[in-house]
Design an enzyme around this catalytic site. Structure first.
Site, PDB file in Angstrom:
ATOM      1  N   ARG A   1      -2.615   1.466   9.232  1.00 42.79           N
ATOM      2  CA  ARG A   1      -3.667   2.716   8.629  1.00 42.79           C
ATOM      3  C   ARG A   1      -4.349   2.377   7.440  1.00 42.79           C
ATOM      4  O   ARG A   1      -3.503   1.906   6.460  1.00 42.79           O
ATOM      5  CB  ARG A   1      -2.777   3.984   8.699  1.00 42.79           C
ATOM      6  CG  ARG A   1      -2.708   4.798   9.869  1.00 42.79           C
ATOM      7  CD  ARG A   1      -3.953   5.090  10.568  1.00 42.79           C
ATOM      8  NE  ARG A   1      -3.832   5.638  11.796  1.00 42.79           N
ATOM      9  CZ  ARG A   1      -3.909   4.990  12.979  1.00 42.79           C
ATOM     10  NH1 ARG A   1      -4.027   3.760  12.915  1.00 42.79           N
ATOM     11  NH2 ARG A   1      -3.831   5.626  14.182  1.00 42.79           N
TER      12      ARG A   1
ATOM     13  N   ASP B   1      -7.654  -4.619   9.676  1.00 44.59           N
ATOM     14  CA  ASP B   1      -8.236  -3.951  11.082  1.00 44.59           C
ATOM     15  C   ASP B   1      -8.164  -2.474  10.810  1.00 44.59           C
ATOM     16  O   ASP B   1      -9.181  -1.975  11.724  1.00 44.59           O
ATOM     17  CB  ASP B   1      -7.115  -4.277  12.188  1.00 44.59           C
ATOM     18  CG  ASP B   1      -7.585  -3.871  13.400  1.00 44.59           C
ATOM     19  OD1 ASP B   1      -8.814  -4.324  14.013  1.00 44.59           O
ATOM     20  OD2 ASP B   1      -6.917  -2.974  14.200  1.00 44.59           O
TER      21      ASP B   1
ATOM     22  N   GLU C   1     -12.814   4.200   7.094  1.00 44.81           N
ATOM     23  CA  GLU C   1     -13.464   3.523   8.418  1.00 44.81           C
ATOM     24  C   GLU C   1     -14.135   4.265   9.199  1.00 44.81           C
ATOM     25  O   GLU C   1     -15.113   4.158  10.044  1.00 44.81           O
ATOM     26  CB  GLU C   1     -12.363   2.809   9.066  1.00 44.81           C
ATOM     27  CG  GLU C   1     -11.350   3.750   9.749  1.00 44.81           C
ATOM     28  CD  GLU C   1     -10.158   3.074  10.499  1.00 44.81           C
ATOM     29  OE1 GLU C   1      -9.703   2.090  10.136  1.00 44.81           O
ATOM     30  OE2 GLU C   1     -10.054   3.377  11.675  1.00 44.81           O
TER      31      GLU C   1
ATOM     32  N   HIS D   1     -10.642  -1.886  13.770  1.00 44.38           N
ATOM     33  CA  HIS D   1      -9.578  -1.070  14.565  1.00 44.38           C
ATOM     34  C   HIS D   1      -9.590  -1.324  15.895  1.00 44.38           C
ATOM     35  O   HIS D   1      -9.467  -0.448  16.693  1.00 44.38           O
ATOM     36  CB  HIS D   1      -9.921   0.476  14.312  1.00 44.38           C
ATOM     37  CG  HIS D   1      -8.547   1.176  14.052  1.00 44.38           C
ATOM     38  ND1 HIS D   1      -8.353   2.273  13.425  1.00 44.38           N
ATOM     39  CD2 HIS D   1      -7.461   1.191  15.031  1.00 44.38           C
ATOM     40  CE1 HIS D   1      -7.007   2.815  13.749  1.00 44.38           C
ATOM     41  NE2 HIS D   1      -6.722   2.180  14.791  1.00 44.38           N
TER      42      HIS D   1
HETATM   43  P1  NAD Z   1       6.664   3.519  14.609  1.00 35.57           P
HETATM   44  O1  NAD Z   1       6.756   5.054  14.080  1.00 35.57           O
HETATM   45  O2  NAD Z   1       7.227   3.321  15.916  1.00 35.57           O
HETATM   46  O3  NAD Z   1       7.355   2.641  13.574  1.00 35.57           O
HETATM   47  C1  NAD Z   1       7.256   2.905  11.889  1.00 35.57           C
HETATM   48  C2  NAD Z   1       8.255   2.499  11.325  1.00 35.57           C
HETATM   49  O4  NAD Z   1       7.835   2.541   9.723  1.00 35.57           O
HETATM   50  C3  NAD Z   1       9.467   3.127  11.636  1.00 35.57           C
HETATM   51  O5  NAD Z   1      10.531   2.387  11.744  1.00 35.57           O
HETATM   52  C4  NAD Z   1       9.690   3.992   9.870  1.00 35.57           C
HETATM   53  O6  NAD Z   1      10.946   4.205   9.650  1.00 35.57           O
HETATM   54  C5  NAD Z   1       8.920   2.928   8.997  1.00 35.57           C
HETATM   55  N1  NAD Z   1       8.427   3.681   7.623  1.00 35.57           N
HETATM   56  C6  NAD Z   1       7.635   4.613   7.489  1.00 35.57           C
HETATM   57  N2  NAD Z   1       7.492   4.962   6.388  1.00 35.57           N
HETATM   58  C7  NAD Z   1       7.988   3.708   5.711  1.00 35.57           C
HETATM   59  C8  NAD Z   1       7.909   3.091   4.298  1.00 35.57           C
HETATM   60  N3  NAD Z   1       7.396   3.842   3.353  1.00 35.57           N
HETATM   61  N4  NAD Z   1       8.648   2.157   3.953  1.00 35.57           N
HETATM   62  C9  NAD Z   1       9.247   1.371   4.953  1.00 35.57           C
HETATM   63  N5  NAD Z   1       9.216   1.738   6.141  1.00 35.57           N
HETATM   64  C10 NAD Z   1       8.556   3.010   6.521  1.00 35.57           C
HETATM   65  O7  NAD Z   1       5.025   3.518  14.587  1.00 35.57           O
HETATM   66  P2  NAD Z   1       4.338   2.424  15.400  1.00 35.57           P
HETATM   67  O8  NAD Z   1       3.872   2.985  16.465  1.00 35.57           O
HETATM   68  O9  NAD Z   1       4.984   0.993  15.380  1.00 35.57           O
HETATM   69  O10 NAD Z   1       2.831   2.294  14.531  1.00 35.57           O
HETATM   70  C11 NAD Z   1       2.767   1.485  13.244  1.00 35.57           C
HETATM   71  C12 NAD Z   1       1.455   1.622  12.792  1.00 35.57           C
HETATM   72  O11 NAD Z   1       0.638   1.043  13.678  1.00 35.57           O
HETATM   73  C13 NAD Z   1       1.003   3.153  12.453  1.00 35.57           C
HETATM   74  O12 NAD Z   1       0.423   3.201  10.982  1.00 35.57           O
HETATM   75  C14 NAD Z   1      -0.135   3.247  13.383  1.00 35.57           C
HETATM   76  O13 NAD Z   1      -1.061   4.231  13.100  1.00 35.57           O
HETATM   77  C15 NAD Z   1      -0.515   1.907  13.852  1.00 35.57           C
HETATM   78  N6  NAD Z   1      -1.334   1.744  14.851  1.00 35.57           N
HETATM   79  C16 NAD Z   1      -2.613   0.950  14.478  1.00 35.57           C
HETATM   80  C17 NAD Z   1      -3.380   0.537  15.714  1.00 35.57           C
HETATM   81  C18 NAD Z   1      -4.432  -0.517  15.805  1.00 35.57           C
HETATM   82  O14 NAD Z   1      -5.108  -0.758  16.404  1.00 35.57           O
HETATM   83  N7  NAD Z   1      -4.842  -0.906  14.543  1.00 35.57           N
HETATM   84  C19 NAD Z   1      -3.038   1.199  16.919  1.00 35.57           C
HETATM   85  C20 NAD Z   1      -1.837   1.880  17.065  1.00 35.57           C
HETATM   86  C21 NAD Z   1      -1.145   2.491  15.978  1.00 35.57           C
END
Ligand code: NAD
Length: 334
Positions: free
Chosen positions: A238, A262, A267, A299
């Site tokens: 994000r 990305d 954005e 994105h």
């Molecule tokens: P998820 O909830 O499965 O995993 C997130 C992990 O981050 C968890 O294990 C959590 O414990 C950890 N975490 C949270 N805060 C933390 C911190 N301060 N320090 C260390 N670890 C921390 O999430 P996900 O589904 O794997 O998604 C991850 C990211 O990808 C999110 O930001 C989501 O919005 C983003 N995303 C991006 C796209 C894209 O197209 N670019 C698409 C979907 C999701």
């Protein structure tokens, strides 16, 4: 015959929508509507059993009552994010919202790895040289192997764990930091005790934490100063997780050697829109776009056939499930 209306339909969703329609044609009539669910559309729900939308702006709280008055107690949103909805207002009318919490973590993980490879092998520079008919073996094209690099994964949830596994497949050493380490990854990553330790030890840092309030500007000036010189940073998480101006300063002073972005903190007005020849108003975005060491993408890390199909199928399956059982897999306000 059950009737479902799908709003906010985009052209790229049509193949998956048509497939779902065909698979359910015996029991369900599906109407595809390009417009959002607005006042005009709300007036035409009398014979409708369920709806799916892809709301990107704030959803009008007055609409929940109209939906309930039409016997519709479920909105199936076709995205992971659901902060467009006022859940308290929805609860007052007993309207449930469902989302798609995960539509293809592999797609995002693979994109993060792709961008890492591009940075490591200077593919953007190769393309620029080719555009100039410059076929020399410049030092600026000399890359490294991913295998030789220490990779840092911040956040080893659905996406980060997959990115870690792919990097492990390259033979890289993979370090990680997560506030809730995952014991199942013990053969894949070595957890360290903080982001500060992680960034100081790795050659590549790939971000996979949520864009929560707590994670706002997690990657800031002070943290970037601790980075191992020459760090490559990948953000497909994000935009709000990174202080972009601090990042640009780190690129300028050479501390950070390359970044792939990305998701960008401002954005909203830009990504997904064709700005053509219009002047961009965002100075930070302009700086990113013209920077040689920045790979920018709008994105799209998730954007694969598989993800779009899941973003269509999961909400429509939820709509049908809710119609029949008053329950669905991904209700965010149970
Ligand atoms: P998820 O909830 O499965 O995993 C997130 C992990 O981050 C968890 O294990 C959590 O414990 C950890 N975490 C949270 N805060 C933390 C911190 N301060 N320090 C260390 N670890 C921390 O999430 P996900 O589904 O794997 O998604 C991850 C990211 O990808 C999110 O930001 C989501 O919005 C983003 N995303 C991006 C796209 C894209 O197209 N670019 C698409 C979907 C999701």
């Amino acid at each position: 015959m059950t009737k479902i209306k799908v709003f906010d339909v985009r052209e790229d969703e049509l193949p998956a929508l048509e497939q779902w329609k065909a698979a359910h044609q015996v029991e369900v009539e599906v109407e595809l509507i390009e417009s959002p669910l607005d006042i005009e559309q709300l007036a035409q729900l009398a014979d409708v059993d369920g709806i799916s939308i892809s709301q990107t702006t704030q959803f009008d709280s007055a609409f929940y009552k109209v939906l309930a008055d039409n016997g519709i107690y479920h909105i199936a949103q076709r995205s992971a994010g659901y902060d467009q909805f006022d859940l308290e207002a929805a609860n007052l009318e007993n309207v449930k919202i469902s989302n798609v919490p995960s539509y293809s973590p592999q797609s995002i993980a693979e994109f993060a790895v792709t961008r890492t490879l591009e940075l490591v092998r200077h593919t953007a520079q190769i393309d620029r040289n080719m555009a100039q008919n410059d076929f020399t073996w410049n030092l600026n094209l000399q890359g490294r192997t991913v295998e030789s690099l220490k990779i840092g994964v911040l956040g080893t949830g659905r996406i980060g764990s997959r990115a870690a596994k792919i990097f492990k497949g390259f033979g890289s050493e993979v370090l990680a930091y997560d506030i809730a380490p995952d014991a199942r990854l013990k053969d894949v990553v070595t957890y360290v005790d903080s982001l500060e330790t992680l960034i100081s030890q790795v050659d590549v840092l790939t971000l996979h934490v949520p864009g929560s309030k707590e994670n706002h500007y997690l990657i800031n000036e002070a943290v970037l100063k601790l980075a191992k010189p020459g760090l490559l940073l990948i953000n497909a998480a994000r935009g709000s997780v990174v202080d972009t101006q601090a990042l640009i300063r780190s690129l300028e002073d050479g501390h950070v050697a390359g970044v792939a972005i990305d998701t960008y903190e401002n954005e909203g007005a830009y990504f997904r829109y064709d700005w053509g020849n219009r002047e961009l108003e965002d100075e930070i975005l302009k700086a990113l776009l013209k920077h040689d060491k920045v790979l920018l993408s709008p994105h799209v890390a998730f954007y694969t056939d598989e993800a779009v199909k899941n973003l269509v199928d999961i909400p429509l399956d939820d709509v049908l499930s809710f119609i029949h059982t008053r329950q669905a897999q991904n209700i965010v306000n149970p």
